[in-house]
Design an enzyme around this catalytic site. Structure first.
Site, PDB file in Angstrom:
ATOM      1  CG  ASP A  70       8.484 -13.255   4.828  1.00  0.00           C
ATOM      2  OD1 ASP A  70       8.753 -13.286   3.612  1.00  0.00           O
ATOM      3  OD2 ASP A  70       7.777 -14.113   5.372  1.00  0.00           O
ATOM      4  N   GLY A 152       0.392  -6.876  -6.536  1.00  0.00           N
ATOM      5  CA  GLY A 152       0.059  -8.045  -5.719  1.00  0.00           C
ATOM      6  C   GLY A 152      -1.418  -8.127  -5.369  1.00  0.00           C
ATOM      7  CG  HIS A 179       1.818  -4.607   5.140  1.00  0.00           C
ATOM      8  ND1 HIS A 179       1.358  -3.858   4.084  1.00  0.00           N
ATOM      9  CD2 HIS A 179       2.470  -5.661   4.575  1.00  0.00           C
ATOM     10  CE1 HIS A 179       1.716  -4.434   2.937  1.00  0.00           C
ATOM     11  NE2 HIS A 179       2.399  -5.518   3.215  1.00  0.00           N
TER      12      HIS A 179
END
Length: 195
Positions: A70, A152, A179
């Site tokens: 996530d 995004g 990330h």
């Protein structure tokens, strides 16, 4: 060969995980390989909780090794928003051009323009043991949308060491500091260490 299920139907993400896991002797499967869909309600309050919720839902049904991730953007001036709602921010059907411009406009006169991309990868082994790995990359909300690569929120994410946004650099440059890349590296190192 060991099998591992990736909790995604995003073909791009599946390829990314295959590249990392196949050299370690894994056959990577994804939700695209299942005949039945698995309903997952992401009602956690953090990236880590939501990643684990996804992984558990699949482990409970298939009882095999699973990883789920996530991730999203947290903006300091917006108290960490959009955060876990990054994909749904301003509505799922709203284009990222509109979302990015909104965040840029919101932060224009703010003193703190800091932001972070955060990724949590949850792993459940075949015995049901759980582990979560988190990766973070720090940046600044840019003054305008810049770059046509990436996707995004990349066009608003200014990364000081590169002197530009993540939408303006190659996939290799982005993956080197991303990330997801950082969380994956921790996960791979865990697997290679024999747990």
């Amino acid at each position: 060969m060991k099998e591992i299920m990736i909790a995604t139907s995003n073909a791009h993400k599946v390829e990314e995980f295959k590249t990392m896991l196949e050299p370690l002797g894994y056959k990577v499967k994804s939700l695209l390989d299942l005949d039945d869909s698995i309903d997952i309600i992401e009602d956690g309050t953090t990236f880590q909780e939501n990643a684990l919720i996804k992984a558990k839902a699949i482990y409970d049904k298939l009882h095999m090794e699973v990883i789920a991730d996530d991730s999203g953007l947290a903006v300091n001036a917006m108290n960490g928003q959009p955060g876990i709602y990054s994909a749904r921010f301003m509505g799922r059907d709203t284009s990222y051009d509109i979302k990015n411009q909104y965040i840029i406009d919101f932060c224009r006169d703010k003193k703190d323009k800091g932001c972070q991309f955060i990724c949590a990868i949850a792993y459940i082994d075949k015995d049901g043991n759980e582990k979560v790995f988190t990766g973070i990359v720090e940046g600044i909300v840019a003054n305008h949308i810049e770059g046509a690569k990436g996707f995004g929120y990349d066009p608003l994410f200014y990364y000081p060491p590169y002197g530009t946004t993540l939408a303006n650099v190659s996939e290799e440059q982005k993956n080197a500091i991303s990330h997801r890349g950082k969380a994956l590296a921790k996960f791979i190192s865990y697997l290679e260490g024999g747990r």
